[in-house]
Design a protein around this motif. Structure first.
Motif, PDB file in Angstrom:
ATOM      1  N   LYS A  41       0.803  -1.278  -0.025  1.00 55.06           N
ATOM      2  CA  LYS A  41      -0.013  -0.141   0.050  1.00 55.06           C
ATOM      3  C   LYS A  41       0.869   1.409   0.070  1.00 55.06           C
ATOM      4  CE  LYS A  41      -2.092  -1.605   3.595  1.00 55.06           C
ATOM      5  NZ  LYS A  41      -1.904  -3.139   3.800  1.00 55.06           N
ATOM      6  N   ARG A  42       2.097   0.966   0.503  1.00 54.88           N
ATOM      7  CA  ARG A  42       2.995   2.332   0.562  1.00 54.88           C
ATOM      8  C   ARG A  42       4.272   1.678  -0.133  1.00 54.88           C
ATOM      9  NH1 ARG A  42       0.983   2.562   5.968  1.00 54.88           N
ATOM     10  NH2 ARG A  42      -0.638   4.258   6.102  1.00 54.88           N
ATOM     11  N   SER A  43       5.163   2.700  -0.714  1.00 53.58           N
ATOM     12  CA  SER A  43       6.322   2.313  -1.226  1.00 53.58           C
ATOM     13  C   SER A  43       7.450   3.622  -1.400  1.00 53.58           C
ATOM     14  CB  SER A  43       6.140   1.752  -2.613  1.00 53.58           C
ATOM     15  OG  SER A  43       7.508   1.480  -3.318  1.00 53.58           O
ATOM     16  N   SER A  44       8.530   3.507  -1.261  1.00 57.13           N
ATOM     17  CA  SER A  44       9.589   4.546  -1.591  1.00 57.13           C
ATOM     18  C   SER A  44      10.121   4.386  -2.450  1.00 57.13           C
ATOM     19  CB  SER A  44      10.329   4.604  -0.091  1.00 57.13           C
ATOM     20  OG  SER A  44      10.973   3.377   0.080  1.00 57.13           O
ATOM     21  N   SER A  45       9.788   3.233  -3.485  1.00 60.69           N
ATOM     22  CA  SER A  45      10.673   2.803  -4.444  1.00 60.69           C
ATOM     23  C   SER A  45      10.789   4.032  -5.614  1.00 60.69           C
ATOM     24  CB  SER A  45      10.276   1.527  -5.330  1.00 60.69           C
ATOM     25  OG  SER A  45      10.384   0.418  -4.512  1.00 60.69           O
ATOM     26  N   LYS A  46      11.856   3.998  -6.361  1.00 59.58           N
ATOM     27  CA  LYS A  46      12.194   4.805  -7.389  1.00 59.58           C
ATOM     28  C   LYS A  46      12.774   3.994  -8.579  1.00 59.58           C
ATOM     29  CE  LYS A  46      12.663   9.023  -4.516  1.00 59.58           C
ATOM     30  NZ  LYS A  46      13.472   9.999  -3.853  1.00 59.58           N
ATOM     31  N   ILE A  47      11.958   3.536  -9.153  1.00 62.17           N
ATOM     32  CA  ILE A  47      12.637   2.431 -10.328  1.00 62.17           C
ATOM     33  C   ILE A  47      12.615   3.062 -11.615  1.00 62.17           C
ATOM     34  CG2 ILE A  47      12.371   0.456  -8.932  1.00 62.17           C
ATOM     35  CD1 ILE A  47       9.994  -0.415 -10.352  1.00 62.17           C
TER      36      ILE A  47
ATOM     37  N   SER B  68       8.261   9.458  -4.385  1.00 61.90           N
ATOM     38  CA  SER B  68       8.394   8.286  -4.625  1.00 61.90           C
ATOM     39  C   SER B  68       7.395   7.908  -6.209  1.00 61.90           C
ATOM     40  CB  SER B  68       7.797   7.093  -3.656  1.00 61.90           C
ATOM     41  OG  SER B  68       6.575   7.524  -3.397  1.00 61.90           O
ATOM     42  N   ASP B  69       7.815   6.650  -6.688  1.00 57.33           N
ATOM     43  CA  ASP B  69       7.042   6.526  -7.779  1.00 57.33           C
ATOM     44  C   ASP B  69       5.425   6.219  -7.679  1.00 57.33           C
ATOM     45  OD1 ASP B  69       9.374   6.328  -9.205  1.00 57.33           O
ATOM     46  OD2 ASP B  69       9.477   4.049  -9.245  1.00 57.33           O
ATOM     47  N   ILE B  70       5.324   5.566  -6.411  1.00 61.90           N
ATOM     48  CA  ILE B  70       3.672   5.262  -6.173  1.00 61.90           C
ATOM     49  C   ILE B  70       2.994   6.757  -6.036  1.00 61.90           C
ATOM     50  CG2 ILE B  70       3.957   5.201  -3.788  1.00 61.90           C
ATOM     51  CD1 ILE B  70       1.989   2.909  -3.765  1.00 61.90           C
ATOM     52  N   PHE B  71       3.744   7.734  -5.519  1.00 66.69           N
ATOM     53  CA  PHE B  71       3.090   9.074  -5.396  1.00 66.69           C
ATOM     54  C   PHE B  71       2.861   9.585  -6.605  1.00 66.69           C
ATOM     55  CE2 PHE B  71       3.507  13.631  -4.657  1.00 66.69           C
ATOM     56  CZ  PHE B  71       2.489  13.988  -3.991  1.00 66.69           C
TER      57      PHE B  71
ATOM     58  N   ASP C  57      -6.764   3.671  -5.910  1.00 66.13           N
ATOM     59  CA  ASP C  57      -5.633   3.953  -5.320  1.00 66.13           C
ATOM     60  C   ASP C  57      -4.430   3.121  -6.045  1.00 66.13           C
ATOM     61  OD1 ASP C  57      -6.507   5.509  -3.030  1.00 66.13           O
ATOM     62  OD2 ASP C  57      -6.901   3.798  -2.045  1.00 66.13           O
ATOM     63  N   VAL C  58      -3.117   3.498  -6.100  1.00 68.49           N
ATOM     64  CA  VAL C  58      -2.245   2.688  -6.582  1.00 68.49           C
ATOM     65  C   VAL C  58      -1.190   2.073  -5.772  1.00 68.49           C
ATOM     66  CG1 VAL C  58      -0.075   3.227  -7.944  1.00 68.49           C
ATOM     67  CG2 VAL C  58      -2.059   4.494  -8.448  1.00 68.49           C
ATOM     68  N   TYR C  59      -0.900   0.871  -6.151  1.00 65.82           N
ATOM     69  CA  TYR C  59      -0.281  -0.125  -5.189  1.00 65.82           C
ATOM     70  C   TYR C  59       0.846  -0.349  -6.039  1.00 65.82           C
ATOM     71  CZ  TYR C  59      -4.846  -0.282  -2.695  1.00 65.82           C
ATOM     72  OH  TYR C  59      -5.721   0.101  -2.074  1.00 65.82           O
ATOM     73  N   LYS C  60       2.066  -0.936  -5.390  1.00 64.49           N
ATOM     74  CA  LYS C  60       3.219  -1.363  -5.884  1.00 64.49           C
ATOM     75  C   LYS C  60       2.948  -2.977  -5.899  1.00 64.49           C
ATOM     76  CE  LYS C  60       8.203  -2.365  -5.090  1.00 64.49           C
ATOM     77  NZ  LYS C  60       9.158  -1.971  -4.084  1.00 64.49           N
TER      78      LYS C  60
END
Length: 353
Positions: free
Chosen positions: A224-230, A238-241, A291-294
């Motif tokens: 539900k949350r992610s700090s990933s920047k791929i 972050s990407d999810i944001f 909502d967006v999810y990883k």
């Protein structure tokens, strides 16, 4: 005036200077997010689906911690939820001393979650196995006591304790706890929590290895949350944001094959280094309704979206929500556990609580 009053007063003063600054997301990043996105227009795919989630709670006393950990799984066949199936992996115990207790209790919960996934695979063999969170994050997340253990202590754990743990590995308990008394006898008291924690960490990695060996092609991890920047959006966010701010339609981003490189995790325990370095997993972002999810999985996005399409309730896969609701250990339950165990000892907070 109370502290609440002072804080509210300061909030009033800062209400025009503190902002979330959504406008700083560049149009270039928003445009790139839209280019990377594919709208899902596929049909629902009939699939059997299992889901696992875990929970933990604890109470700290002077010098020790009482904890409860649990994992639960649910299974949906093509007709719906199997109401006759109920499966939990649970444990209650005391950690002495309290040093590293947060890391160790989280490991205990993780071990039970992975073992519950293995049970689910063995008993039901679902087409899709959902887990809340990040498999990659779980594998690479550093554990505090791994920085404190000496090389000779690692060798003691890896050569003297871990082989026996592998032989006694089971799906219904935390096997590393069996070795606590032996460790207390073999090592200096101040070394006990670090060495015990390291063995628990090895059991956790072993559990993940066993799961990936049999069910890697079925696992879908949803964050539900992610700090990933791929995706290299050239943004501090972050990407999810960014995908969320781009207001993309229901669908998914182009998958990226992620490998656990040394840059992501400097070093695994040597007995797992080769295995986990070879793992690759598809990472993409998905939106079911709002909502967006990883997503981390080796399934294709179209299959994931199609299989989960009929399960979405309030924008989230219902099997995962059900697993979450069934396993939550609330504070009332924790206090009841303490009462049943008849543990009466000072917490160190008697003067302020």
């Amino acid at each position: 005036m109370s502290i609440k009053g002072y804080l509210i007063e300061l909030a009033e003063k800062k209400k025009n200077s503190i902002t979330t600054d959504f406008e700083t997301i560049s149009l270039e990043a928003i445009g790139k997010a839209s280019e990377l996105w594919k709208e899902f227009e596929g049909e629902e795919i009939k699939a059997t689906i299992g889901a696992v989630d875990g929970s933990l709670n604890k109470k700290e006393f002077l010098g020790f911690v009482v904890f409860a950990v649990a994992a639960s799984s649910v299974f949906f066949n093509e007709a719906g939820k199997n109401e006759e199936r109920e499966s939990y992996n649970i444990d209650i115990d005391v950690l002495k001393p309290s040093e590293y207790s947060d890391s160790r209790i989280r490991l205990f919960m993780g071990i039970l979650e992975i073992k519950e996934l293995l049970k689910l695979y063995k008993e039901e063999n679902p087409d899709i196995m959902l887990i809340d969170g990040s498999i990659i994050g779980d594998i690479i997340r550093p554990v505090s006591f791994t920085f404190q253990i000496e090389d000779e202590e690692k060798e003691y754990v890896e050569n003297c304790l871990f082989p026996e743990l592998k032989e006694t590995f089971s799906l219904n308990s935390i096997n590393s706890k069996v070795f606590h008394e032996k460790i207390i006898k073999d090592v200096k008291p101040e070394k006990y929590p670090v060495i015990a924690g390291y063995l628990e960490y090895l059991e956790y990695l072993l559990s993940i290895e066993k799961l990936l060996n049999v069910a890697e092609g079925k696992i879908v991890a949803i964050s539900k949350r992610s700090s990933s920047k791929i995706y290299n959006f050239n943004s501090i966010m972050s990407d999810i944001f960014i995908f969320q701010m781009a207001d993309v339609p229901p669908g998914y981003s182009n998958p990226v094959k992620v490998k656990i490189s040394p840059e992501k995790k400097y070093r695994f325990p040597k007995i797992f280094e080769d295995y986990f370095r070879k793992r690759k997993i598809n990472v993409f972002f998905a939106k079911f309704t709002t909502d967006v999810y990883k997503i981390e999985t080796n399934l294709q996005p179209e299959k994931v979206m199609g299989a989960l399409k009929g399960t979405i309730v309030r924008n989230y896969p219902y099997p995962l929500k059900l697993a979450h609701d069934s396993v939550k250990i609330d504070n009332h339950t924790m206090e009841k556990i303490i009462s049943v165990l008849s543990i009466h000892f000072r917490t160190g907070r008697e003067g302020v609580d």
